[in-house]
Design a protein around this motif. Structure first.
Motif, short mmCIF file in Angstrom:
data_model
loop_
_atom_site.label_atom_id
_atom_site.label_comp_id
_atom_site.label_asym_id
_atom_site.label_seq_id
_atom_site.Cartn_x
_atom_site.Cartn_y
_atom_site.Cartn_z
N UNK A 17 -16.07 1.85 -5.94
CA UNK A 17 -16.82 3.37 -5.79
C UNK A 17 -18.09 3.44 -5.27
N UNK A 18 -18.80 2.28 -5.72
CA UNK A 18 -20.25 2.15 -5.03
C UNK A 18 -20.09 1.72 -3.55
N UNK A 57 -8.54 0.39 -11.39
CA UNK A 57 -7.91 -0.91 -11.32
C UNK A 57 -7.13 -1.52 -12.32
N UNK A 58 -5.85 -1.93 -12.13
CA UNK A 58 -5.10 -2.64 -13.20
C UNK A 58 -4.31 -3.68 -12.46
N UNK A 59 -3.80 -4.55 -13.38
CA UNK A 59 -2.84 -5.74 -12.94
C UNK A 59 -1.52 -5.27 -13.58
N UNK A 60 -0.46 -5.21 -12.67
CA UNK A 60 0.73 -4.60 -13.48
C UNK A 60 1.93 -4.99 -12.24
N UNK A 61 2.89 -5.61 -12.74
CA UNK A 61 4.11 -6.20 -11.81
C UNK A 61 3.74 -7.13 -11.14
N UNK A 62 2.87 -8.04 -11.34
CA UNK A 62 2.50 -9.14 -10.42
C UNK A 62 1.67 -8.78 -9.36
N UNK A 63 0.92 -7.72 -9.38
CA UNK A 63 -0.18 -7.23 -8.28
C UNK A 63 -1.37 -6.59 -8.97
N UNK A 64 -2.72 -6.73 -8.25
CA UNK A 64 -3.70 -5.78 -8.54
C UNK A 64 -3.56 -4.41 -7.75
N UNK A 65 -3.58 -3.57 -8.64
CA UNK A 65 -3.14 -2.06 -8.10
C UNK A 65 -4.53 -1.49 -8.29
N UNK A 66 -5.14 -0.73 -7.12
CA UNK A 66 -6.23 -0.13 -6.97
C UNK A 66 -6.09 1.42 -6.51
N UNK A 67 -5.81 2.24 -7.56
CA UNK A 67 -5.33 3.66 -7.24
C UNK A 67 -6.69 4.42 -6.76
N UNK A 68 -6.53 5.24 -5.84
CA UNK A 68 -7.55 6.15 -5.38
C UNK A 68 -7.06 7.58 -4.86
N UNK A 124 0.64 -1.26 0.08
CA UNK A 124 0.08 0.01 0.09
C UNK A 124 0.70 1.27 0.05
N UNK A 125 0.46 2.39 -0.49
CA UNK A 125 0.99 3.54 -0.49
C UNK A 125 -0.09 4.72 -0.22
N UNK A 126 0.24 5.59 0.65
CA UNK A 126 -1.06 6.52 1.13
C UNK A 126 -0.50 7.97 0.73
N UNK A 127 0.49 8.00 -0.19
CA UNK A 127 1.17 9.24 -0.57
C UNK A 127 0.39 10.28 -1.42
N UNK A 128 0.20 11.37 -1.39
CA UNK A 128 -0.72 12.07 -2.17
C UNK A 128 -0.37 12.10 -3.65
N UNK A 129 -1.29 11.87 -4.53
CA UNK A 129 -1.05 11.60 -5.96
C UNK A 129 -0.56 10.24 -6.36
N UNK A 130 -0.21 9.27 -5.31
CA UNK A 130 0.29 8.25 -5.37
C UNK A 130 -0.52 6.98 -4.55
N UNK A 131 -1.42 7.41 -4.15
CA UNK A 131 -2.15 6.45 -3.39
C UNK A 131 -2.74 5.28 -3.85
N UNK A 132 -2.61 3.92 -3.26
CA UNK A 132 -3.01 2.84 -3.93
C UNK A 132 -3.09 1.57 -3.01
#
Length: 238
Positions: free
Chosen positions: A158-159, A212-223, A124-132
């Motif tokens: 989102x729902x 939501x994408x799959x990249x570098x062996x992970x599901x990455x959910x950006x928010x 996880x990352x909670x950095x502004x502009x990079x949160x995922x």
């Protein structure tokens, strides 16, 4: 070099919104990177747990944050090390602290929603502009096989996020006898965490699931997420 003379109290554990305080220097010294100090009560949050460091000053001088081998939150960047026992004034960027707290709390909710789908956290990352949030994609290839399917999952998140925020709830923190801290989001979950959080879900605005994408062996959910304008809502601390 002077060593610690008292235990450090991390005030951000109890109050995210305490952004200015007087404190006492409990340790100080000088090393290869220059002068450093530790203070108590400590309102400064150092980088860790996916959350970036506060931007802050000590007696008006911009400083940087870290931790030493004793686990103390340390301050560096001063022209000289203050004496142990000295009184100092600590300030942090209040707007940035609120932004970090909003992103961190929204990340906890998103992690809970992912786990409810049977997804396993992997980062996880909670950095502004990079949160995922990252999840293990094993076993979920079919539901994420195409851009259309991935966007459908994004819309579902989102729902679900909107429903959690509409329902509302307090956010609180507690520390057990061994010093382990747990953050509880009412109606969502409770999990170990040392970061800063909003006091109530009413303080979260602009929470958007971007991708939501799959990249570098992970599901990455950006928010993304913001803190509501004005004073923090609710009573108590988180």
């Amino acid at each position: 070099m002077t060593t610690a003379t008292a235990q450090q109290t991390n005030a951000y554990f109890d109050d995210t919104y305490l952004t200015e305080t007087e404190a006492t220097v409990i340790a100080s010294g000088a090393g290869e990177d220059g002068a450093w100090a530790a203070v108590s009560p400590n309102i400064f949050y150092p980088k860790g747990g996916g959350q970036p460091s506060d931007e802050c000053t000590l007696d008006g001088t911009p400083v940087t944050l870290g931790r030493n081998e004793d686990g103390l939150v340390t301050i560096s960047g001063m022209p000289s090390a203050p004496e142990v026992g000295a009184a100092v004034v600590c300030r942090i960027d209040a707007e940035l602290r609120r932004r970090h707290a909003a992103l961190h709390t929204a990340g906890h909710i998103l992690g809970h929603l992912g786990q409810a789908r049977g997804w396993q956290d992997s980062g996880h990352s909670h950095f502004p502009g990079q949160a995922r949030l990252d999840f293990d994609p094993a076993g979920h290839e079919d539901e994420l096989a195409t851009p259309e399917l991935r966007d459908a999952v994004r819309a579902e998140f989102q729902t679900q996020m909107d429903a959690v925020l509409a329902r509302g709830g307090d956010v609180s923190a507690s520390v057990d006898a061994d010093g382990h801290r747990t953050v509880t989001i009412q109606g969502v979950n409770a999990e170990p965490c040392g970061g800063t959080h909003v006091r109530t879900l009413a303080d979260l605005v602009g929470v958007k699931i971007l991708e939501v994408k799959v990249k570098r062996g992970a599901i990455k959910v950006r928010y993304e997420a913001e803190h509501a304008l004005g004073s923090p809502s609710g009573q108590g601390a988180a």
